[in-house]
Motif scaffolding. Sequence first.
Motif, mmCIF file in Angstrom:
data_model
loop_
_atom_site.group_PDB
_atom_site.id
_atom_site.type_symbol
_atom_site.label_atom_id
_atom_site.label_comp_id
_atom_site.label_asym_id
_atom_site.label_seq_id
_atom_site.Cartn_x
_atom_site.Cartn_y
_atom_site.Cartn_z
ATOM 1 N N LEU A 1 0.861 -1.174 0.000
ATOM 2 C CA LEU A 1 0.000 0.000 0.000
ATOM 3 C C LEU A 1 0.903 1.231 0.000
ATOM 4 O O LEU A 1 1.956 1.228 0.630
ATOM 5 N N ASP A 2 0.505 2.262 -0.729
ATOM 6 C CA ASP A 2 1.270 3.506 -0.694
ATOM 7 C C ASP A 2 1.315 4.036 0.738
ATOM 8 O O ASP A 2 0.303 4.052 1.444
ATOM 9 N N LEU A 3 2.485 4.453 1.138
ATOM 10 C CA LEU A 3 2.674 5.059 2.448
ATOM 11 C C LEU A 3 2.595 6.570 2.276
ATOM 12 O O LEU A 3 3.413 7.162 1.566
ATOM 13 N N VAL A 4 1.606 7.186 2.892
ATOM 14 C CA VAL A 4 1.390 8.631 2.741
ATOM 15 C C VAL A 4 1.113 9.232 4.110
ATOM 16 O O VAL A 4 0.246 8.751 4.845
ATOM 17 N N VAL A 5 1.869 10.277 4.458
ATOM 18 C CA VAL A 5 1.625 11.020 5.699
ATOM 19 C C VAL A 5 1.567 12.503 5.337
ATOM 20 O O VAL A 5 2.511 13.043 4.752
ATOM 21 N N ALA A 6 0.456 13.140 5.673
ATOM 22 C CA ALA A 6 0.249 14.545 5.308
ATOM 23 C C ALA A 6 1.271 15.442 5.993
ATOM 24 O O ALA A 6 1.685 15.200 7.129
ATOM 25 N N SER A 7 1.644 16.508 5.306
ATOM 26 C CA SER A 7 2.663 17.419 5.808
ATOM 27 C C SER A 7 2.064 18.456 6.759
ATOM 28 O O SER A 7 1.076 19.113 6.432
ATOM 29 N N PRO A 8 2.680 18.649 7.918
ATOM 30 C CA PRO A 8 2.229 19.731 8.804
ATOM 31 C C PRO A 8 2.555 21.110 8.233
ATOM 32 O O PRO A 8 1.974 22.108 8.671
ATOM 33 N N VAL A 9 3.465 21.169 7.263
ATOM 34 C CA VAL A 9 3.782 22.448 6.620
ATOM 35 C C VAL A 9 2.564 22.956 5.857
ATOM 36 O O VAL A 9 2.237 24.143 5.882
ATOM 37 N N GLU A 10 1.872 22.054 5.181
ATOM 38 C CA GLU A 10 0.642 22.440 4.491
ATOM 39 C C GLU A 10 -0.389 22.948 5.490
ATOM 40 O O GLU A 10 -1.035 23.989 5.279
ATOM 41 N N ASP A 11 -0.544 22.212 6.599
ATOM 42 C CA ASP A 11 -1.503 22.634 7.623
ATOM 43 C C ASP A 11 -1.142 24.011 8.174
ATOM 44 O O ASP A 11 -2.024 24.837 8.450
ATOM 45 N N TYR A 12 0.150 24.246 8.315
ATOM 46 C CA TYR A 12 0.610 25.532 8.859
ATOM 47 C C TYR A 12 0.210 26.693 7.956
ATOM 48 O O TYR A 12 -0.360 27.699 8.427
ATOM 49 N N PHE A 13 0.487 26.575 6.664
ATOM 50 C CA PHE A 13 0.152 27.679 5.751
ATOM 51 C C PHE A 13 -1.360 27.845 5.596
ATOM 52 O O PHE A 13 -1.849 28.969 5.419
ATOM 53 N N LEU A 14 -2.103 26.761 5.680
ATOM 54 C CA LEU A 14 -3.565 26.869 5.647
ATOM 55 C C LEU A 14 -4.081 27.584 6.893
ATOM 56 O O LEU A 14 -5.039 28.365 6.835
ATOM 57 N N TYR A 15 -3.420 27.315 8.020
ATOM 58 C CA TYR A 15 -3.787 27.993 9.271
ATOM 59 C C TYR A 15 -3.558 29.495 9.144
ATOM 60 O O TYR A 15 -4.417 30.307 9.552
ATOM 61 N N ILE A 16 -2.417 29.873 8.593
ATOM 62 C CA ILE A 16 -2.122 31.300 8.394
ATOM 63 C C ILE A 16 -3.167 31.947 7.490
ATOM 64 O O ILE A 16 -3.651 33.054 7.743
ATOM 65 N N ASP A 17 -3.550 31.220 6.446
ATOM 66 C CA ASP A 17 -4.523 31.753 5.486
ATOM 67 C C ASP A 17 -5.904 31.941 6.110
ATOM 68 O O ASP A 17 -6.684 32.785 5.643
ATOM 69 N N ASP A 18 -6.206 31.160 7.158
ATOM 70 C CA ASP A 18 -7.524 31.228 7.792
ATOM 71 C C ASP A 18 -7.575 32.185 8.976
ATOM 72 O O ASP A 18 -8.621 32.316 9.626
#
Length: 467
Positions: free
Chosen positions: A338-355
């Motif tokens: 199975l593909d191993l995928v873990v979401a990046s907290p960097v993406e979450d960080y920039f989305l947080y700033i945008d919100d």
Amino acid sequence: MDSVSDNLSGEVAALLAPLPSLQVQEYFNQLITSRSCNGIEVKQNLSNGKGVYAKSEFKEDELILKDQILVGIQHSSNKVDCLVCSFCFRFIGSIEKQIGRKLYFKNMGLSGCCDGEEDDCVKYNGNEEQCGASSSNHNSLPQEVVSSLMNGEMALPYTDKFPLPSPLSCPGRCQEAFYCSESCAKTDWETSHSLLCTGERSETISREALGEFIQHANDTNDIFLLAAKTIAFTILRYRKLKAEYVNKQAKQSVSKQSLLLEAWKPVSIGYKRRWWDCIALPDDVDPSDEGAFRKQIKDLACNSLELLKAAIFDKECEALFSLEIYGNIIGMFELNNLDLVVASPVEDYFLYIDDLPDAVKEEAEEITRPFLDALGDEYSDCCQGTAFFPLQSCMNHSCCPNAKAFKREVDRDGQAVIIALRRISKNEEVTISYIDEELPYKERQALLADYGFSCKCPKCLQDSSIA
């Protein structure tokens, strides 16, 4: 010529022989208990060998299973983008360090897009900031700014909302593996990494030979790294079982073969075929050249195995180093991974700033915008790899599945997470799709032929009647 297979044909055959059904059932029952997923069971299936079934009803979007990795790797090229724990694949360091590393490698003209080019797979260590780098990106930031991020000398606003574990170095001092905790470091060392570490405390026969094996895998196919992990895992389990037996001073003798079979048991559960027999024929290979292609794949595996033998060969576990076993291990991954995928907290960080509310968002973006611009579309790159999950691999395919692999917001490591797509009744088989089930019938069947079966799910039976 595979001399190991020829000389130890009986031991090789015993390793590849199916386990008695009672042993298989006991093994999966123990796994289910250890994972606290008592709503499912693994049962023998007349048409598909074995399958996963619901012991109780599941509602839509309900968690069915979180399955831990037996063996897994982060793709070598992905390491330039994501610093993660080498055992559980959780992001580590800090938001600043993650961004800094990414920009450092980007400024060097390196990225995690693996297209087979020589420079795409990069050996890295924990001291990137000590090196110089040339800038080739018009949005790049000064190297001193990038270094400050990696060194922890610069703090970005609101990163305290996204705390990450501090990186722990490998016990063998290889500076290639890092961990989120002492527990992960210890477990990885004891289960496989002590034999596959290139550091000064490595237990490998030859660090130089190991380096050649790793380089070959990075240059050709990192599935060989998974195979090496599997063999190292089995050798270390064998040594542990042998030590436990000696310490008990048991009156009844136990053969080397029985200890090896017990050590191999977690691997024996997976469905196997030889890699060069089951790998899909690439689109750019003419069917008339299939024989030559499969021989080339077999030769590639043979070359990899010879390099691995020079690095970690164990005479008592010699059967593991037969080409037959090696081919079947890789084939198991080809068919079950199975593909191993873990979401990046960097993406979450920039989305947080945008919100953020406008009043504070503007102030924060004055600081963060240059970093986001320098990262470009790659700001959201996740950890990517491949892994074998013992329970998930028992789930059979359907083109109209009732479950799927899906990471939720709370799932921040490499475990496989299986979620119900719809209501699943008690005693109903839990199925997932191995392919894009929205493809036309003939394309689905062609893809599934690579897995060695023809799908006869309700959707395929209906589509076949009008195809």
